[in-house]
Enzyme design. Structure first.
Site, PDB file in Angstrom:
ATOM      1  N   SER A  98     -36.988 -22.404  56.536  1.00 49.48           N
ATOM      2  CA  SER A  98     -37.050 -23.862  56.450  1.00 49.48           C
ATOM      3  C   SER A  98     -37.155 -24.304  54.985  1.00 49.48           C
ATOM      4  O   SER A  98     -36.284 -24.007  54.191  1.00 49.48           O
ATOM      5  CB  SER A  98     -38.216 -24.372  57.300  1.00 49.48           C
ATOM      6  N   ASP A 123     -33.104 -20.615  59.622  1.00 45.45           N
ATOM      7  CA  ASP A 123     -33.100 -21.896  60.321  1.00 45.45           C
ATOM      8  C   ASP A 123     -33.248 -23.116  59.409  1.00 45.45           C
ATOM      9  O   ASP A 123     -34.054 -24.014  59.679  1.00 45.45           O
ATOM     10  CB  ASP A 123     -34.179 -21.933  61.413  1.00 45.45           C
ATOM     11  N   HIS A 292     -38.101 -23.402  66.009  1.00 43.77           N
ATOM     12  CA  HIS A 292     -37.774 -23.471  64.588  1.00 43.77           C
ATOM     13  C   HIS A 292     -38.411 -22.329  63.792  1.00 43.77           C
ATOM     14  O   HIS A 292     -37.808 -21.805  62.857  1.00 43.77           O
ATOM     15  CB  HIS A 292     -38.229 -24.826  64.036  1.00 43.77           C
TER      16      HIS A 292
END
Length: 324
Positions: A98, A123, A292
């Protein structure tokens, strides 16, 4: 690790030989989010692991914690590598999730890690990230402000789907929340209401209880209650969000080292990356049934994908007895 007297970074190290996997966590998380993954990857391949708390996160303390610009955080990564290894760093593969994935790309493209071997981003895709920024504040407001215990914070993280792996959540949440103390009679402490979250009790006291309370206050024996709150107020980092993610796809594609993109869903791929993937500029793998926090939800899948990638590129070897 001390960079300067006013800039002290918390760094976790594991392993004694092989290339270094430099792990960068996502926004609001800490290096502890990599704990379960580290154990798994070290059982698969010969490697060393270095996981750092980025500035203003975890237990890292810096002079300007409010400066979370991509440029500053990418430079932090380079400085940590320099302090760890001096002028002759070992081969290093940066792996970021992230926000940490964005910082990994910025650090790689700016050549802050001279011995860079490869790059793995988990991700985070420019198009999806930029689209999500408009709703990010609403998401942050929907989270509990406080928890009555660390166990309650862990329970919430799993029930809400933030982390789907209870083993990882038990380690990771300790780096996301911190214990605080406040006066139980202090009305300025506002607590969110919800399961596992601190709630204010209505005062239904008789004369005797009220007298006891006044006596305690007069004696300055105000009872303290502890609760847990987020270590990082992500809502205050909004001015840096655009800088983390805008232009990220082009930067990622421009990095000359072998690249791996791990996603929780194929819908996250934007146009630039779709074209780049079709041209074979990087390897991509979609890991199903993950949220996530892919490396926390499915550490074995992420470790297997990374180990296979690194062995294919002859960065390392599988450990004896491990069957891929």
């Amino acid at each position: 690790m001390t960079l300067t007297p006013q800039n002290i970074f918390r760094v976790y190290c594991s392993g004694s030989s092989g290339p270094v996997l430099l792990l960068l966590h996502g926004g609001g998380h800490s290096a502890l989010s990599w704990a379960v993954f580290t154990a798994v990857i070290c059982s698969r391949i010969s490697c060393r692991v270095v996981a750092m708390d980025l500035r203003a996160h975890g237990d890292t303390k810096v002079r300007n914690p409010e400066d979370l610009s991509a440029d500053t955080m990418a430079k932090d990564v380079g400085k940590v590598v320099e302090v760890l290894y001096g002028e002759s760093p070992p081969p290093i593969m940066i792996i970021g999730h992230s926000m940490g994935g964005a910082i990994a790309v910025h650090a790689a493209s700016a050549s802050h890690v001279p011995s860079l071997l490869g790059l793995c981003v988990i991700d985070v895709v420019e198009g999806t990230a930029m689209d999500a920024l408009n709703s990010m504040q609403n998401f942050l407001r929907s989270r509990p402000k406080t928890f009555k215990s660390l166990e309650n914070a862990i329970e919430w993280s799993v029930k809400s789907g933030q982390i789907r792996n209870i083993e990882s959540a038990r380690v990771s949440m300790g780096g996301q929340v911190q214990r605080c103390e406040a006066s139980a009679s202090n009305p300025s402490v506002s607590h969110s209401i919800g399961e596992g979250i601190v709630e204010e009790e209505e005062e239904e006291q008789g004369p005797e209880e009220s007298n006891k309370k006044r006596m305690k206050e007069d004696d300055q024996e105000v009872k303290k209650e502890s609760f847990y709150t987020w270590r990082v107020d992500l809502s205050k980092t909004e001015k840096y969000w655009d800088g983390w993610f805008r232009g990220l796809s082009a930067l990622f594609l421009s990095c000359s080292v072998p690249k791996l993109l791990l996603l929780a869903g194929v819908d996250r791929l934007d146009k630039d990356l779709t074209i780049g993937q079709m041209q074979g500029k990087f390897q991509m793998q979609v890991l199903s049934q993950c949220g996530h926090t892919v490396h926390e939800d499915a550490p074995e899948k992420v470790a297997d994908a990374l180990a296979t990638f690194m062995v294919r590129h002859k960065f390392t070897e599988f450990k004896e007895g491990f069957l891929c």
